[in-house]
Design a protein around this motif. Sequence first.
Motif, PDB file in Angstrom:
ATOM      1  N   LEU A   1       0.829  -1.215   0.000  1.00 57.17           N
ATOM      2  CA  LEU A   1       0.000   0.000   0.000  1.00 57.17           C
ATOM      3  C   LEU A   1       0.858   1.257   0.000  1.00 57.17           C
ATOM      4  O   LEU A   1       0.607   2.200  -0.756  1.00 57.17           O
ATOM      5  N   VAL A   2       1.891   1.273   0.840  1.00 59.97           N
ATOM      6  CA  VAL A   2       2.776   2.446   0.888  1.00 59.97           C
ATOM      7  C   VAL A   2       3.571   2.572  -0.409  1.00 59.97           C
ATOM      8  O   VAL A   2       3.729   3.675  -0.955  1.00 59.97           O
TER       9      VAL A   2
ATOM     10  N   TYR B   1       2.822   1.434  -3.504  1.00 65.45           N
ATOM     11  CA  TYR B   1       1.989   1.853  -4.634  1.00 65.45           C
ATOM     12  C   TYR B   1       1.539   3.308  -4.491  1.00 65.45           C
ATOM     13  O   TYR B   1       1.394   4.005  -5.498  1.00 65.45           O
ATOM     14  N   ALA B   2       1.327   3.769  -3.271  1.00 67.59           N
ATOM     15  CA  ALA B   2       0.998   5.184  -3.082  1.00 67.59           C
ATOM     16  C   ALA B   2       2.168   6.069  -3.496  1.00 67.59           C
ATOM     17  O   ALA B   2       1.983   7.085  -4.175  1.00 67.59           O
TER      18      ALA B   2
ATOM     19  N   THR C   1       2.411   6.103  -7.267  1.00 65.94           N
ATOM     20  CA  THR C   1       1.387   6.964  -7.864  1.00 65.94           C
ATOM     21  C   THR C   1       1.800   8.425  -7.786  1.00 65.94           C
ATOM     22  O   THR C   1       1.630   9.183  -8.747  1.00 65.94           O
ATOM     23  N   VAL C   2       2.363   8.839  -6.656  1.00 67.52           N
ATOM     24  CA  VAL C   2       2.833  10.218  -6.513  1.00 67.52           C
ATOM     25  C   VAL C   2       3.984  10.492  -7.479  1.00 67.52           C
ATOM     26  O   VAL C   2       4.019  11.545  -8.130  1.00 67.52           O
TER      27      VAL C   2
ATOM     28  N   GLN D   1       1.448   9.712 -15.274  1.00 66.37           N
ATOM     29  CA  GLN D   1       0.320   9.029 -14.651  1.00 66.37           C
ATOM     30  C   GLN D   1      -0.771   8.716 -15.662  1.00 66.37           C
ATOM     31  O   GLN D   1      -1.472   7.722 -15.547  1.00 66.37           O
TER      32      GLN D   1
ATOM     33  N   PHE E   1      -4.787   1.248  -6.521  1.00 64.67           N
ATOM     34  CA  PHE E   1      -4.152   2.492  -6.961  1.00 64.67           C
ATOM     35  C   PHE E   1      -4.182   2.638  -8.479  1.00 64.67           C
ATOM     36  O   PHE E   1      -4.356   3.746  -8.987  1.00 64.67           O
TER      37      PHE E   1
ATOM     38  N   PHE F   1      -6.335   5.864  -9.663  1.00 63.91           N
ATOM     39  CA  PHE F   1      -5.558   7.044 -10.044  1.00 63.91           C
ATOM     40  C   PHE F   1      -5.083   7.043 -11.493  1.00 63.91           C
ATOM     41  O   PHE F   1      -4.759   8.094 -12.026  1.00 63.91           O
TER      42      PHE F   1
ATOM     43  N   ALA G   1      -9.407   9.666  -8.447  1.00 62.02           N
ATOM     44  CA  ALA G   1      -9.246   9.099  -7.110  1.00 62.02           C
ATOM     45  C   ALA G   1     -10.521   8.412  -6.656  1.00 62.02           C
ATOM     46  O   ALA G   1     -10.866   8.411  -5.490  1.00 62.02           O
TER      47      ALA G   1
END
Length: 137
Positions: free
Chosen positions: A30-31, A33-34, A37-38, A46, A82, A86, A92
């Motif tokens: 989770l961290v 992929y976040a 994405t950023v 993106q 994600f 995104f 979102a």
Amino acid sequence: MRLYRARPGRRSYRPVVDRLPADGSAAVALVGYAALTVLLSLAGAQHRYGVAVGGFAALGACLGAVSRPAAAPLIGGAGWLFLNGFVVHRAAALGWDGVGPEAARLGLLAITALVASLPAALPRRRVRVQLLAVPGG
């Protein structure tokens, strides 16, 4: 805990790294992929679907390499959240494009994590030690 295994044809030993359990792999996924994405949004990639899917699949393979095989569906699910929220729908918000496209995206991410984690499931050779009899003892 560190284990050691013998490499065929060598006398040296190589440490085997412990694999992350399923719940730890899901949290790291989770961290990760976040953060991906950023990074994709900062790089402007993106909205390029091929680049984004390639990045998500590569991150899934990297996470699978340090995880147990049972964590592959969780890694794939986190990546799908994600990717769908995104990259595909760009607002979102999770959307549904039908069973076929969504199953293909989820399957791609889960399979890349599973294939990378399979070497951890292979049985390891046991290092056998022969005890020698001590004369007169």
